[in-house]
Design a protein around this motif. Sequence first.
Motif, short mmCIF file in Angstrom:
data_model
loop_
_atom_site.label_atom_id
_atom_site.label_comp_id
_atom_site.label_asym_id
_atom_site.label_seq_id
_atom_site.Cartn_x
_atom_site.Cartn_y
_atom_site.Cartn_z
N ILE A 195 6.77 14.07 47.35
CA ILE A 195 5.95 15.10 48.00
C ILE A 195 6.88 16.19 48.48
N TRP A 196 6.60 17.42 48.04
CA TRP A 196 7.35 18.58 48.53
C TRP A 196 6.54 19.24 49.63
N LEU A 197 7.20 19.52 50.77
CA LEU A 197 6.61 20.28 51.87
C LEU A 197 7.32 21.63 51.93
N GLN A 198 6.56 22.69 51.69
CA GLN A 198 7.15 24.02 51.63
C GLN A 198 6.49 24.94 52.64
N GLY A 199 7.26 25.93 53.09
CA GLY A 199 6.74 26.92 54.02
C GLY A 199 7.86 27.49 54.85
N ALA A 200 7.59 28.61 55.48
CA ALA A 200 8.58 29.28 56.32
C ALA A 200 8.86 28.45 57.57
N LEU A 201 9.92 28.82 58.28
CA LEU A 201 10.20 28.19 59.57
C LEU A 201 8.97 28.30 60.46
N GLY A 202 8.61 27.22 61.12
CA GLY A 202 7.47 27.24 62.02
C GLY A 202 6.11 27.12 61.37
N SER A 203 6.07 26.86 60.07
CA SER A 203 4.77 26.78 59.38
C SER A 203 4.09 25.42 59.53
N GLY A 204 4.80 24.42 60.07
CA GLY A 204 4.17 23.13 60.32
C GLY A 204 4.63 21.98 59.43
N LYS A 205 5.70 22.17 58.68
CA LYS A 205 6.17 21.12 57.77
C LYS A 205 6.54 19.83 58.50
N THR A 206 7.31 19.95 59.57
CA THR A 206 7.73 18.75 60.30
C THR A 206 6.55 18.12 61.03
N THR A 207 5.65 18.92 61.56
CA THR A 207 4.44 18.39 62.20
C THR A 207 3.63 17.59 61.19
N LEU A 208 3.47 18.13 60.00
CA LEU A 208 2.72 17.44 58.95
C LEU A 208 3.44 16.17 58.53
N ALA A 257 10.36 4.18 46.15
CA ALA A 257 10.15 4.69 47.51
C ALA A 257 9.44 6.03 47.42
N LEU A 258 8.87 6.45 48.51
CA LEU A 258 8.24 7.77 48.59
C LEU A 258 9.25 8.74 49.17
N TRP A 259 9.47 9.85 48.47
CA TRP A 259 10.33 10.91 48.97
C TRP A 259 9.46 12.01 49.55
N LEU A 260 9.61 12.27 50.83
CA LEU A 260 8.89 13.32 51.55
C LEU A 260 9.93 14.39 51.87
N ILE A 261 9.87 15.53 51.18
CA ILE A 261 10.97 16.49 51.20
C ILE A 261 10.55 17.84 51.77
N GLU A 262 11.20 18.23 52.88
CA GLU A 262 11.04 19.57 53.43
C GLU A 262 12.10 20.47 52.80
N TRP A 263 11.75 21.73 52.56
CA TRP A 263 12.64 22.73 51.97
C TRP A 263 13.16 22.33 50.59
N PRO A 264 12.35 21.78 49.72
CA PRO A 264 12.85 21.36 48.40
C PRO A 264 13.32 22.53 47.54
N PRO A 279 13.49 15.56 41.57
CA PRO A 279 12.38 15.28 40.66
C PRO A 279 11.20 16.20 40.98
N LEU A 280 10.41 16.50 39.97
CA LEU A 280 9.21 17.30 40.20
C LEU A 280 8.26 16.55 41.14
N PRO A 281 7.52 17.28 41.95
CA PRO A 281 6.64 16.60 42.92
C PRO A 281 5.36 16.07 42.28
N ASP A 282 4.89 14.98 42.85
CA ASP A 282 3.55 14.49 42.54
C ASP A 282 2.53 15.30 43.33
N LEU A 283 2.96 15.75 44.50
CA LEU A 283 2.12 16.59 45.36
C LEU A 283 3.01 17.62 46.03
#
Length: 165
Positions: free
Chosen positions: A42-55, A114-121, A129-133
């Motif tokens: 899972i790739w989590l993308q967005g600017a600083l403060g967009s909520g990636k870590t909260t999510l 394992a599940l890879w949960l990646i911020e700033w990919p 690897p390409l994301p599943d989501l």
Amino acid sequence: MNREAAVPTSHSQQCALHDEAATEALGRAVAKAWPRPLSGVIWLQGALGSGKTTLARAFLRGLGVQGAVRSPTYTLVEPYETEHGHVLHMDCYRLSDPEELEFLGLRDTPPDSALWLIEWPERVAVGLPLPDLRMALSTAAQGREAVLSASHADTLAHILNSISQ
């Protein structure tokens, strides 16, 4: 080939997130819907403060993680063991070259085990690897929004169905 463009946009859905509680609810819902045993990317993308870590925190809580859920901003990788499998929460913001991924020990825990949960990919996308989501977060006039893009239509449909329940 642009790796960010490799996730088909035809399998996308936009979600309005009016406040932090909505961001957390989305994270928990995706965790509930994610296939078991845990694997994938899972790739989590967005600017600083967009909520990636909260999510990400809400996602991990949705998987049953107890205790502190630390941001991997400085450690780069935080591992978690759940009853459903292993999760690696990564933050690639401080990486500038895909070769730096080698130093994280990811070969020991590939995304098929394992599940890879990646911020700033996007910082090192060519080495990942390409994301599943992919979950792209941004600020909106009323809070935030998330665009969920999945590599398979059935994956996205399953997640969206779970969110709407």
